[in-house]
Design an enzyme around this catalytic site. Sequence first.
Site, short mmCIF file in Angstrom:
data_model
loop_
_atom_site.label_atom_id
_atom_site.label_comp_id
_atom_site.label_asym_id
_atom_site.label_seq_id
_atom_site.Cartn_x
_atom_site.Cartn_y
_atom_site.Cartn_z
N ASN A 1 -24.59 2.34 -0.99
CA ASN A 1 -25.47 1.68 -0.03
C ASN A 1 -26.75 1.35 -0.77
OD1 ASN A 1 -27.11 0.88 2.05
ND2 ASN A 1 -27.29 2.92 2.99
N TRP A 2 -26.86 0.09 -1.17
CA TRP A 2 -28.00 -0.29 -2.01
C TRP A 2 -29.30 -0.42 -1.21
CZ3 TRP A 2 -26.18 -4.61 -5.94
CH2 TRP A 2 -25.09 -4.13 -6.67
N LYS A 3 -29.19 -0.45 0.11
CA LYS A 3 -30.38 -0.63 0.96
C LYS A 3 -31.12 -1.91 0.53
CE LYS A 3 -30.30 4.30 1.64
NZ LYS A 3 -31.00 5.51 2.08
N HIS B 1 -26.46 2.86 10.31
CA HIS B 1 -27.16 3.74 9.37
C HIS B 1 -28.41 4.30 10.04
CE1 HIS B 1 -29.52 5.06 5.94
NE2 HIS B 1 -28.36 5.20 5.33
N GLU C 1 -31.34 4.63 9.09
CA GLU C 1 -32.56 3.82 8.93
C GLU C 1 -32.58 2.68 9.94
OE1 GLU C 1 -32.07 3.17 4.73
OE2 GLU C 1 -32.48 5.29 4.40
N GLU D 1 -24.11 11.55 7.69
CA GLU D 1 -25.33 11.60 6.88
C GLU D 1 -26.41 12.36 7.65
OE1 GLU D 1 -25.31 8.11 3.86
OE2 GLU D 1 -26.21 7.41 5.70
N GLY E 1 -32.32 10.58 0.87
CA GLY E 1 -33.45 10.20 0.02
C GLY E 1 -34.45 11.33 -0.21
N SER F 1 -28.36 12.30 -0.49
CA SER F 1 -28.64 12.87 -1.81
C SER F 1 -27.38 13.32 -2.54
CB SER F 1 -29.65 14.02 -1.70
OG SER F 1 -30.87 13.55 -1.15
N GLY G 1 -26.79 6.42 -1.74
CA GLY G 1 -27.97 5.57 -1.77
C GLY G 1 -28.55 5.50 -3.18
N GLY G 2 -29.55 6.32 -3.45
CA GLY G 2 -30.27 6.26 -4.72
C GLY G 2 -29.38 6.27 -5.96
#
Length: 250
Positions: A9-11, A95, A97, A166, A172, A212, A233-234
């Site tokens: 998930n590159w956001k 998601h 966010e 999640e 994050g 994470s 993500g990251g």
Amino acid sequence: MRTKIVAGNWKMNKTASEAAALIAGIRREVAEVSGVEVVVCPPFTDLKDAAAACAGSNVALGAQNVHWKASGAFTGEISAAMLKDLGVTHVIIGHSERRQYFGETDETVNQRTRAALAAGLVPIVCVGETLAERDAGQMEAVVVRQTLAGLAGLGGDVAKVVIAYEPVWAIGTGRTATPEQAQEVHALIRRTLAGLAGAAVAETIRIQYGGSMKPENAKELMAQPDIDGGLIGGAALEAESFAAIVRAGV
Ligand code: PGA
């Protein structure tokens, strides 16, 4: 047995040209990997170039959201047909966010999931409690509610969905759920799916962990009986770390 699925998930990261380069790196790294489904989910603006970069590889393309209407006066929105036309096969829905910053509700998650399925896209439906909810003893109620509401009325199509658990407090933050904590919730989600679609169907549905996930913890998390991959993500923003997580799922 369930095939593991690892999705990036590159956001809101990477331009189209950066996306092409990252995907080129990922496809080199995972070319020899089999037995794990690999998906990258760049921003909408990258999808056309990303589709070209994924072509002929074992890397599938996902989007990060989809609107529920086929077309019309919905400024700034993207339909499932538009995604399909670009070669997109998966889409992240609900998601945290989007729930937190963009007013996403269980109801809109359900509408988006239906639209994705109707277009033949695989929805990756996200659920998870906040830290305040966990501390208040509401984790189970929140996760069960989000799962049931997000998948309401899908009938046999429930079998085509991927769930991503999640915990919001792990996204994050560098603070991962322990494998035992995650497994407990994944088992809860599978029991919830069994109530919805029957135990046999629930056994086939993939439930990813997200929050994470890194090369250092991915293997232990994915070794849990009900953890069937990751939503990253990251660590998905670099080919080496993303590929290391993919390999941890083999
Ligand atoms: P993270 O994000 O891996 O950076 O914690 C996961 C996600 O939000 O999907």
